[in-house]
Design a protein around this motif. Structure first.
Motif, PDB file in Angstrom:
ATOM      1  N   ASP A 180       0.852  -1.063   0.099  1.00  0.00           N
ATOM      2  CA  ASP A 180      -0.040   0.021   0.019  1.00  0.00           C
ATOM      3  C   ASP A 180       0.931   1.310  -0.032  1.00  0.00           C
ATOM      4  O   ASP A 180       1.011   1.995   0.992  1.00  0.00           O
ATOM      5  CB  ASP A 180      -0.984   0.050   1.241  1.00  0.00           C
ATOM      6  N   PRO A 181       1.643   1.499  -1.319  1.00  0.00           N
ATOM      7  CA  PRO A 181       2.538   2.641  -1.290  1.00  0.00           C
ATOM      8  C   PRO A 181       1.908   3.959  -0.935  1.00  0.00           C
ATOM      9  O   PRO A 181       2.354   5.095  -0.220  1.00  0.00           O
ATOM     10  CB  PRO A 181       3.123   2.536  -2.627  1.00  0.00           C
ATOM     11  N   GLU A 182       0.564   4.237  -1.286  1.00  0.00           N
ATOM     12  CA  GLU A 182      -0.198   5.460  -1.070  1.00  0.00           C
ATOM     13  C   GLU A 182      -0.318   5.632   0.329  1.00  0.00           C
ATOM     14  O   GLU A 182      -0.333   6.875   0.796  1.00  0.00           O
ATOM     15  CB  GLU A 182      -1.685   5.204  -1.737  1.00  0.00           C
ATOM     16  N   ALA A 183      -0.346   4.546   1.175  1.00  0.00           N
ATOM     17  CA  ALA A 183      -0.543   4.981   2.681  1.00  0.00           C
ATOM     18  C   ALA A 183       0.805   5.378   3.093  1.00  0.00           C
ATOM     19  O   ALA A 183       0.697   6.257   4.158  1.00  0.00           O
ATOM     20  CB  ALA A 183      -0.836   3.573   3.318  1.00  0.00           C
ATOM     21  N   ILE A 238      11.628  10.869   7.015  1.00  0.00           N
ATOM     22  CA  ILE A 238      12.638   9.735   7.046  1.00  0.00           C
ATOM     23  C   ILE A 238      11.585   8.457   6.622  1.00  0.00           C
ATOM     24  O   ILE A 238      10.674   8.303   6.748  1.00  0.00           O
ATOM     25  CB  ILE A 238      12.882   9.289   8.537  1.00  0.00           C
ATOM     26  N   THR A 239      12.437   7.922   5.588  1.00  0.00           N
ATOM     27  CA  THR A 239      11.687   6.965   4.827  1.00  0.00           C
ATOM     28  C   THR A 239      11.231   5.764   5.285  1.00  0.00           C
ATOM     29  O   THR A 239      11.537   5.556   6.436  1.00  0.00           O
ATOM     30  CB  THR A 239      12.535   6.490   3.511  1.00  0.00           C
ATOM     31  N   ALA A 240      10.255   4.800   4.773  1.00  0.00           N
ATOM     32  CA  ALA A 240       9.671   3.684   5.555  1.00  0.00           C
ATOM     33  C   ALA A 240      10.635   2.735   5.088  1.00  0.00           C
ATOM     34  O   ALA A 240      10.150   1.453   5.001  1.00  0.00           O
ATOM     35  CB  ALA A 240       8.425   3.332   4.894  1.00  0.00           C
ATOM     36  N   THR A 241      12.150   2.667   5.402  1.00  0.00           N
ATOM     37  CA  THR A 241      12.959   1.599   4.948  1.00  0.00           C
ATOM     38  C   THR A 241      13.793   1.179   6.152  1.00  0.00           C
ATOM     39  O   THR A 241      14.704   0.442   5.887  1.00  0.00           O
ATOM     40  CB  THR A 241      14.011   1.906   3.737  1.00  0.00           C
ATOM     41  N   TYR A 242      13.267   1.682   7.238  1.00  0.00           N
ATOM     42  CA  TYR A 242      14.147   1.000   8.594  1.00  0.00           C
ATOM     43  C   TYR A 242      14.218  -0.088   8.513  1.00  0.00           C
ATOM     44  O   TYR A 242      15.402  -0.946   8.787  1.00  0.00           O
ATOM     45  CB  TYR A 242      13.288   1.514   9.821  1.00  0.00           C
ATOM     46  N   GLN A 243      13.072  -1.015   8.376  1.00  0.00           N
ATOM     47  CA  GLN A 243      13.216  -2.405   8.502  1.00  0.00           C
ATOM     48  C   GLN A 243      13.098  -3.247   7.224  1.00  0.00           C
ATOM     49  O   GLN A 243      13.281  -4.301   6.949  1.00  0.00           O
ATOM     50  CB  GLN A 243      12.038  -3.064   9.149  1.00  0.00           C
ATOM     51  N   ALA A 244      13.847  -2.493   6.068  1.00  0.00           N
ATOM     52  CA  ALA A 244      13.737  -2.939   4.728  1.00  0.00           C
ATOM     53  C   ALA A 244      14.912  -3.437   4.411  1.00  0.00           C
ATOM     54  O   ALA A 244      16.077  -2.487   4.426  1.00  0.00           O
ATOM     55  CB  ALA A 244      13.135  -1.868   3.739  1.00  0.00           C
ATOM     56  N   THR A 245      15.149  -4.723   4.144  1.00  0.00           N
ATOM     57  CA  THR A 245      16.684  -5.194   3.766  1.00  0.00           C
ATOM     58  C   THR A 245      16.363  -6.211   2.674  1.00  0.00           C
ATOM     59  O   THR A 245      15.245  -6.825   2.453  1.00  0.00           O
ATOM     60  CB  THR A 245      17.511  -5.841   4.875  1.00  0.00           C
ATOM     61  N   LEU A 274       8.395   7.760  -2.642  1.00  0.00           N
ATOM     62  CA  LEU A 274       7.051   7.916  -1.748  1.00  0.00           C
ATOM     63  C   LEU A 274       7.379   9.106  -0.976  1.00  0.00           C
ATOM     64  O   LEU A 274       6.395  10.196  -1.029  1.00  0.00           O
ATOM     65  CB  LEU A 274       6.730   6.794  -1.181  1.00  0.00           C
ATOM     66  N   ALA A 275       8.566   9.601  -0.202  1.00  0.00           N
ATOM     67  CA  ALA A 275       8.708  10.556   0.489  1.00  0.00           C
ATOM     68  C   ALA A 275       8.828  11.803  -0.502  1.00  0.00           C
ATOM     69  O   ALA A 275       8.207  12.840  -0.115  1.00  0.00           O
ATOM     70  CB  ALA A 275       9.944  10.502   1.236  1.00  0.00           C
ATOM     71  N   ARG A 276       9.564  11.698  -1.674  1.00  0.00           N
ATOM     72  CA  ARG A 276       9.570  12.850  -2.425  1.00  0.00           C
ATOM     73  C   ARG A 276       8.178  13.138  -3.099  1.00  0.00           C
ATOM     74  O   ARG A 276       7.932  14.471  -3.135  1.00  0.00           O
ATOM     75  CB  ARG A 276      10.286  12.357  -3.757  1.00  0.00           C
ATOM     76  N   GLU A 277       7.324  12.275  -3.330  1.00  0.00           N
ATOM     77  CA  GLU A 277       5.825  12.638  -3.846  1.00  0.00           C
ATOM     78  C   GLU A 277       5.226  13.165  -2.614  1.00  0.00           C
ATOM     79  O   GLU A 277       4.389  14.146  -2.964  1.00  0.00           O
ATOM     80  CB  GLU A 277       5.516  11.109  -3.880  1.00  0.00           C
ATOM     81  N   ALA A 278       5.604  12.757  -1.428  1.00  0.00           N
ATOM     82  CA  ALA A 278       4.641  13.452  -0.141  1.00  0.00           C
ATOM     83  C   ALA A 278       5.242  14.911  -0.240  1.00  0.00           C
ATOM     84  O   ALA A 278       4.348  15.870   0.092  1.00  0.00           O
ATOM     85  CB  ALA A 278       4.977  12.810   0.725  1.00  0.00           C
TER      86      ALA A 278
END
Length: 312
Positions: free
Chosen positions: A50-53, A70-77, A101-105
């Motif tokens: 759900d990238p729009e979320a 700060i991007t939603a990649t903290y736990q992304a590996t 997504l942060a850029r779009e916001a």
């Protein structure tokens, strides 16, 4: 390299010009919108589902007055995505998507000031999803930790964030690994420890921990995040004294997670007075982590002379 818009200063230049406001906890903003994050990927799961979320959560903070998301990649590996069946190409795409997504916001916010994107890289313990980022000492060498961190930092850097957020670092072994892993990426970074009192979560003195970053050219700020608000002021002062660099401070709300009950307990101790004390101690990047939402960020922004952006 970061994709600067024309006539916009570099992130380091903006930081030198005055304090910047960070966002708050991304996970609590997503949860408040009804999203279940109770899995090993945490908020990173929504990059695929759900990238729009994710855009909406970032937008709430930008509109509250945050300068930096700060991007939603903290736990992304790569390893975490592989467990869900995603190959390396797809995992790299999702890591880059976090930045996009942060850029779009930021675009949708329509702010009359520069807005920035920090690409989050959490510690090795975040992959384990067992709370070990609050203990450190994983039994891995700094060289092994560097091999873990470097590929995703390369993927995040290639997506063009303004800065890399090396955050919630629990011990000096991981700090050494991260300092090596960011070399040559062409994107500046901040390094922030999670602390307890005047020590890292693994028990090392903070003056020794911050000294590791003092001469690292890639590191443009050092500091503290994901800790109790009452522990932040001393850490900020130590970071400023030891490194001479700008300091980042974004602690938790002060509430406590009760794992047995599956609920937060206690009351928030995240107050405007504390934020002013962090700034006085040398913090130039000010925000919040877990359980700190848009209302708290709005108060920080107002204290920094920002007005909240109207909804559009």
């Amino acid at each position: 390299m970061s994709r600067d818009i024309p006539h916009r200063p570099s992130f380091a230049g903006a930081l030198a010009a005055g304090p910047l406001v960070l966002d708050g906890g991304l996970s609590n903003q997503l949860e408040s919108a009804g999203h279940d994050l109770s899995d090993g990927l945490w908020s990173a799961r929504l990059l695929a589902e759900d990238p729009e979320a994710v855009v909406a959560a970032h937008l709430a903070y930008y509109r509250a007055g945050a300068d930096v998301a700060i991007t939603a990649t903290y736990q992304a590996t790569f390893e975490g995505f592989a467990r869900r069946g995603a190959g390396r190409e797809e995992a790299a795409r999702l890591l880059a998507l976090g930045v996009d997504l942060a850029r779009e916001a930021a675009r949708r916010a329509g702010a009359d000031r520069p807005l920035w994107v920090a690409a989050s890289a959490g510690p090795y313990g975040a992959l384990l999803a067992d709370g070990s980022e609050y203990r450190g000492r994983y039994g891995l060498t700094p060289a092994e930790l560097e091999r873990f961190h470097r590929p995703r930092l390369e993927a995040l850097a290639a997506a063009g964030p303004d800065v890399l957020a090396l955050e919630t670092v629990p011990d000096t072994d991981e700090a050494v690994a991260l300092l090596c892993a960011v070399r040559g990426l062409g994107v500046p970074a901040w390094l922030s420890y999670t602390v307890a009192g005047d020590r890292t979560r693994a028990g090392q003195p903070l003056d020794e921990a911050y000294a590791l970053a003092a001469d690292a050219d890639e590191i443009i700020a050092v500091g503290v995040n994901c800790c109790a608000p009452e522990d932040a002021e001393g850490a900020v002062a130590t970071a400023a004294r030891v490194t001479g660099k700008p300091v980042v401070a974004y602690p938790n709300s002060g509430e406590t997670w009760d794992a047995a009950a599956g609920a937060w307990t206690g009351r928030s101790s995240f107050t405007p007075e504390r934020v002013r004390a962090w700034r006085a101690a040398g913090a130039r990047l000010l925000g919040g982590c877990c359980r700190v939402g848009p209302d708290a960020v709005r108060r920080i922004a107002e204290g920094n002379g920002h007005r909240a952006e109207p909804g559009r």
